[in-house]
Design a protein around this motif. Structure first.
Motif, short mmCIF file in Angstrom:
data_model
loop_
_atom_site.label_atom_id
_atom_site.label_comp_id
_atom_site.label_asym_id
_atom_site.label_seq_id
_atom_site.Cartn_x
_atom_site.Cartn_y
_atom_site.Cartn_z
N MET A 56 19.98 -18.64 -21.56
CA MET A 56 19.33 -17.66 -22.41
C MET A 56 20.16 -16.39 -22.47
O MET A 56 20.97 -16.12 -21.58
CB MET A 56 17.91 -17.45 -21.89
CG MET A 56 17.60 -16.21 -21.11
SD MET A 56 15.87 -16.26 -20.53
CE MET A 56 15.07 -15.16 -21.64
N ILE A 57 19.96 -15.65 -23.54
CA ILE A 57 20.78 -14.46 -23.74
C ILE A 57 20.53 -13.47 -22.60
O ILE A 57 19.39 -13.18 -22.24
CB ILE A 57 20.47 -13.80 -25.09
CG1 ILE A 57 20.86 -14.76 -26.21
CG2 ILE A 57 21.16 -12.47 -25.25
CD1 ILE A 57 20.38 -14.34 -27.55
N SER A 58 21.61 -12.95 -22.04
CA SER A 58 21.50 -12.08 -20.87
C SER A 58 20.59 -10.88 -21.10
O SER A 58 19.75 -10.55 -20.27
CB SER A 58 22.90 -11.60 -20.48
OG SER A 58 23.70 -12.70 -20.14
N ARG A 59 20.78 -10.25 -22.24
CA ARG A 59 19.98 -9.06 -22.54
C ARG A 59 18.48 -9.41 -22.55
O ARG A 59 17.65 -8.67 -22.03
CB ARG A 59 20.38 -8.50 -23.91
CG ARG A 59 19.51 -7.38 -24.42
CD ARG A 59 19.94 -6.94 -25.81
NE ARG A 59 20.07 -8.06 -26.73
CZ ARG A 59 19.04 -8.63 -27.35
NH1 ARG A 59 17.83 -8.19 -27.17
NH2 ARG A 59 19.24 -9.65 -28.16
N ALA B 43 17.00 -11.94 -21.01
CA ALA B 43 16.57 -12.25 -19.65
C ALA B 43 16.24 -10.95 -18.91
O ALA B 43 15.23 -10.84 -18.21
CB ALA B 43 17.68 -13.02 -18.92
N THR C 248 11.69 -8.74 -27.02
CA THR C 248 11.78 -10.14 -26.58
C THR C 248 10.74 -10.99 -27.28
O THR C 248 10.38 -12.05 -26.81
CB THR C 248 11.54 -10.28 -25.05
OG1 THR C 248 10.35 -9.53 -24.73
CG2 THR C 248 12.66 -9.75 -24.23
N ARG C 249 10.25 -10.49 -28.40
CA ARG C 249 9.13 -11.17 -29.04
C ARG C 249 9.42 -12.60 -29.42
O ARG C 249 8.50 -13.43 -29.49
CB ARG C 249 8.67 -10.40 -30.27
CG ARG C 249 7.74 -9.30 -29.92
CD ARG C 249 7.12 -8.71 -31.13
NE ARG C 249 6.23 -9.65 -31.79
CZ ARG C 249 5.53 -9.33 -32.87
NH1 ARG C 249 5.65 -8.15 -33.40
NH2 ARG C 249 4.74 -10.22 -33.40
N GLU D 237 13.38 -20.85 -18.42
CA GLU D 237 14.13 -19.71 -17.96
C GLU D 237 13.43 -18.35 -18.19
O GLU D 237 13.33 -17.53 -17.28
CB GLU D 237 15.51 -19.70 -18.62
CG GLU D 237 16.54 -19.02 -17.77
CD GLU D 237 17.94 -19.17 -18.35
OE1 GLU D 237 18.11 -19.88 -19.34
OE2 GLU D 237 18.84 -18.54 -17.78
N PHE E 147 12.35 -15.68 -15.32
CA PHE E 147 12.77 -14.28 -15.20
C PHE E 147 11.57 -13.34 -15.19
O PHE E 147 11.56 -12.34 -14.47
CB PHE E 147 13.77 -13.90 -16.29
CG PHE E 147 15.18 -14.26 -15.93
CD1 PHE E 147 15.88 -13.55 -14.97
CD2 PHE E 147 15.80 -15.35 -16.54
CE1 PHE E 147 17.18 -13.89 -14.62
CE2 PHE E 147 17.11 -15.71 -16.19
CZ PHE E 147 17.79 -14.98 -15.23
N TYR F 6 19.95 -22.67 -13.68
CA TYR F 6 20.26 -22.50 -15.11
C TYR F 6 21.68 -22.00 -15.29
O TYR F 6 22.27 -22.14 -16.35
CB TYR F 6 19.31 -21.50 -15.77
CG TYR F 6 17.87 -21.93 -15.82
CD1 TYR F 6 17.50 -23.07 -16.53
CD2 TYR F 6 16.88 -21.21 -15.16
CE1 TYR F 6 16.18 -23.47 -16.59
CE2 TYR F 6 15.56 -21.60 -15.21
CZ TYR F 6 15.21 -22.73 -15.92
OH TYR F 6 13.90 -23.11 -15.97
N ALA F 7 22.17 -21.30 -14.27
CA ALA F 7 23.45 -20.62 -14.42
C ALA F 7 24.65 -21.56 -14.33
O ALA F 7 25.79 -21.09 -14.31
CB ALA F 7 23.58 -19.49 -13.41
N TYR G 1 23.38 -12.13 -13.74
CA TYR G 1 22.72 -12.70 -14.93
C TYR G 1 22.74 -11.80 -16.15
O TYR G 1 22.90 -12.26 -17.27
CB TYR G 1 21.25 -13.02 -14.62
CG TYR G 1 21.08 -14.03 -13.53
CD1 TYR G 1 21.32 -15.39 -13.77
CD2 TYR G 1 20.66 -13.65 -12.25
CE1 TYR G 1 21.17 -16.33 -12.77
CE2 TYR G 1 20.51 -14.59 -11.24
CZ TYR G 1 20.76 -15.92 -11.50
OH TYR G 1 20.60 -16.84 -10.51
#
Lengths: 328, 488
Positions: free
Chosen positions: A1-4, A6, A100-101, A158, A162, A260-261, A315
């Motif tokens: 998933m996109i870091s931002r 997460a 994050t909607r 994921e 988080f 996941y990483a 992450y």
């Protein structure tokens, strides 16, 4: 998933957990002040200390405000200058939810957004003035609803991990902070079964601050003593607000997100989490002194902050050169 | 004994606006045949109950956070787009005609872009003046010779329509870059079903639900890789953009990531996302960022929004951008008068949808006419949008007209002029009463392997009395658009 994303999930839940803790502290302390005959803690200082807000509080309101319930509650509930106020926590949760909607569900979003709107309307203020307990109860039930929404409407993947990672990490630290403002009570070298009624009332107060009264009496039939209460809040394996319970969750989630990483061995975040868990679960709390307790709680507070920083490195802000190395 | 409170009429006594085509009523208390059923249903609801439902609808939008940001107010201020609960209705046969017309128009515009950025046959043959195209601010010379995957330029088109004096549909302008508003179409429908479920169920209204999955399919079909392995994302400038809600909405409903430019990086192998598990390849970017902000290396070095190297990756066919770069030349308002010629030239078909007579101010004779008739005309900047930078001649002051005269003389290529077309009206709820207000329509057309038109589109309504401006930034609202005819 996109870091931002997460990272936003992680903070979204931390803010919700923070709002929940603050609402609980406010509701409990208010009642506690009314009926206790204790002297040194008949004030808002402990709650402000748990929030880590002494400096700003004294700067804006002055030391005297510790004795002024109205002012203290206003600061801890509404003040935007206080980053840990209930209002600020919801603002943070809402802003993270807004970005994050597409990852969180409609239910998660609507609960946070409609509460945010409510907090900004006259109705919330009215309820706050008219029935403060009900106001804090409403905040707490929204936080519970949020937990339920996360659990029941998100894919347990994921983003969910988080979210939970953030809230359990926050909870472990919060319980440690609440306990830490009372650690000096243990310095009198109290003996398990001999506590004055006054001391027993103190320990009851601490249990209340952690929503632990009923759970505690399900575990123990005796009156609360310092040792029993500390052991319960720190190391009970079933009480969902104990430090140990929270750290067990944090550890499991750290392992999940590590998977996941795409890495074969545990990363630093996982390692730090496991080490902290091991330290706490292997500690001997049969007869802790106040000083020992303080050391342990400080370790929890500092290590959880360290895990948060490390998670950011592992992450949320993976450096681009890492990414390119990985690609080749 | 329960005393019955008499129902207050909702539409009875409604007076259509003189001189405009009213979509509901041909005269006072004379509903049009296709609308009779709806009028009857709404009358059953009655005024008092309707008011309650309208309030419920307003609350639903705020709870769902269906908002747009307002630039002029403090950063991040959010407002709900006003929603009018009385739907706008289009009969099945009318829609059939519109749909064919839209498909035709989008095919022609796409062919035009493919031509302009390669052989320029249409310019060589003198169908459209060469100067006009090559000097268009939307024409990007550096895109010449770049063919996007599958030759698709306009994946998502928004063609703005109005209804003329007889109710006929007329194209007002084309949007071939990043037309917005589709999220309101879908949210409006959701709220409508909640607020007036019985009325809705009595009419066979065509569904709008398919849009997100159709969009996702169109995007994946236009990927440089196989459709089934294509990874698509929505690229947003961020939460302070006025359309952020829509970006998030579409990503969520398509089930693809919503990304910021800083979430991506480019290598010689292609475009990658920064994820918690390392880099992940991206094949299709539905970008809601203007061309010039896409890539600081290619366009504006000062842009913080872009992805360095993205345009090079696009040139090399590593990634699909939807819509393509350089589409501005197709929706340039000075090119608009030639779209009928494009349809004849590329498709050998006769245009299905009418368009508004347009004066091209770069032409001497047109400019002369425009300057002499400014108080009768609507003047628009060729690259303007959102209702900004335009002159409504009939409503303008002498000073405004004088000001525009100078603008026109200074930069004739920058403007076009059109006679003011009377917009159609429909009953609209304003301050506790139902009154006629002017409407337009933005249908959405998707192009992947084939073309698909969303039934209906975004109906915008000018809520201010006497106003012709439907833009949300200037006092406009929206209505749910009902295309009748069941699940055809």
């Amino acid at each position: 998933m996109i870091s931002r994303v997460a990272e936003n999930c992680f903070w979204l839940s931390r803010y919700m957990e923070r709002a929940d803790t603050m609402a609980r502290l406010l509701a409990v302390n208010r009642v506690h002040i009314l009926d206790s005959q204790l002297n040194e803690d008949q004030s808002w200082r402990p709650v402000v200390t748990v929030a880590g807000e002494q400096e700003r509080f004294e700067q804006f309101l002055g030391e005297k405000a510790y004795e002024n319930t109205e002012k203290a509650e206003e600061y801890l509930t509404w003040d935007e200058r206080n980053p840990t106020s209930v209002y600020s926590s919801f603002a943070g949760a809402r802003e993270n939810a807004r970005t994050t909607r597409e990852v969180i569900s409609r239910e998660v979003w609507e609960t946070i957004n409609s509460t945010w709107r409510w907090l900004n309307e006259q109705n919330a203020r009215k309820l706050y003035r008219k029935d403060r307990q009900k106001f804090f109860a409403k905040i707490r039930s929204v936080c519970a609803e949020h937990q339920g929404n996360c659990h029941d409407t998100l894919l347990h993947e994921e983003a969910f991990d988080f979210l939970k990672f953030g809230s359990w990490l926050e909870r472990a630290a919060q319980t440690a902070r609440v306990m830490d403002v009372r650690h000096h009570w243990l310095t009198r070298d109290s003996v398990d079964d001999v506590e004055s009624p006054q001391e027993a009332a103190q320990w009851m107060g601490l249990l209340r601050l952690c929503s632990a009264v009923e759970p505690f009496f399900k575990r123990h039939t005796a009156a609360p003593t310092g040792t029993l209460v500390v052991r319960f809040l720190l190391a009970d394996r079933s009480f969902p607000r104990s430090v140990l319970f929270s750290l067990i969750q944090v550890d499991a989630l750290a392992t999940h997100i590590n998977q996941y990483a795409n890495e074969s061995k545990p990363n630093e975040t996982s390692r730090l989490t496991r080490e902290l868990l091991d330290r706490i679960s292997s500690s001997d709390f049969s007869r802790p002194s106040g000083a020992e307790l303080h050391v342990t709680l400080t370790d929890v507070i500092e290590s959880t902050a360290g895990i948060c920083e490390r998670a950011s490195r592992d992450y949320f802000n993976r450096r681009e050169d890492d990414l390119e190395t990985w690609e080749r | 004994m329960v005393r019955r409170v008499p129902k207050l009429p909702l539409l009875k006594g409604y007076e259509p606006m003189a001189g405009a085509f009213d979509e509901f009523f041909s005269g006072k208390d004379e509903p049009r045949a296709e609308l009779a059923r709806l009028v009857k249903q709404l009358e059953r609801v009655g005024l008092r109950e309707f008011e309650k439902r309208q309030d419920l609808a307003n609350g639903a939008f705020l709870d769902a956070g269906v908002t747009f940001s307002v630039y002029s107010e403090s950063q991040g201020a959010e407002r709900a787009f006003p929603f009018d609960l009385i739907p706008r209705v289009i009969a099945a046969s009318e829609w059939d005609h519109v749909e064919r017309g839209l498909e035709q128009r989008v095919r022609a515009l796409n062919a035009f872009l493919a031509d302009v950025y390669s052989g320029q046959r249409i310019l060589e043959e003198g169908v459209i003046p060469k100067e006009l195209v090559l000097k268009s601010p939307g024409y990007l010379k550096q895109m010449h010779g770049v063919v996007p995957p599958h030759g698709i330029y306009i994946h998502i088109a928004g063609i703005d329509l109005i209804r003329g004096a007889f109710g006929e549909f007329i194209v007002l302008e084309d949007n071939a870059r990043t037309p917005s508003g589709v999220s309101y179409v879908l949210e409006n429908r959701g709220v409508m079903k909640r607020a007036l479920p019985r009325v809705f169920s009595k009419l066979a209204v065509r569904s709008t639900d398919e849009y997100p999955s159709r969009l996702r399919k169109a995007l994946c079909e236009s990927a440089p890789v196989q459709e089934h392995e294509a990874k698509a994302v929505v690229l947003t400038p961020g939460p302070f953009n006025s359309a952020y809600f829509e970006h998030s909405f579409l990503a969520r409903r398509m089930g693809v990531p919503l990304v910021h430019a800083s979430d991506m990086f480019v290598t010689d192998k292609g475009v990658f996302l920064k994820t918690t598990s390392g880099p992940e390849r991206v094949d299709v970017i539905y970008r809601r960022i203007d061309d010039e902000f896409l890539d600081p290396k290619a366009f504006r070095p000062d842009s913080l929004l872009g992805v360095p190297g993205l345009v090079a990756a696009y040139r090399n066919g590593k990634v699909t951008l939807a819509n393509a770069i350089g589409n501005g030349v197709a929706d340039d308002k000075a090119i608009y008068p030639y779209v009928h010629d494009m349809i004849r030239f590329y498709l050998s078909e006769e245009p299905i949808l009418a368009q508004v007579k347009t004066y091209d101010c770069s032409r001497k004779e047109d400019l002369k006419y425009v300057l002499e008739h400014l108080s009768e005309l609507v003047v628009k900047a060729v690259d303007g949008s959102g209702g900004y930078g335009m002159l409504m001649g009939p409503a303008a002051s002498k000073a405004e007209i004088a000001e525009f005269k100078e603008k026109l003389l200074a930069k004739p290529r920058g403007y076009i002029a059109q006679p003011r077309v009377e917009l159609s009206t429909a009953p609209t709820w304003v301050d506790g009463a139902v009154v006629p207000r002017r409407l337009d329509l933005r249908p959405f057309v998707l192009t992947g392997k084939s073309i698909w038109v969303l039934p209906g589109g975004l109906t915008r309504v000018a809520l201010k009395e006497g106003s012709y401006v439907v833009n949300s930034s200037q006092g406009g609202g929206s209505k749910d658009t009902w295309v009748l005819g069941g699940a055809a």
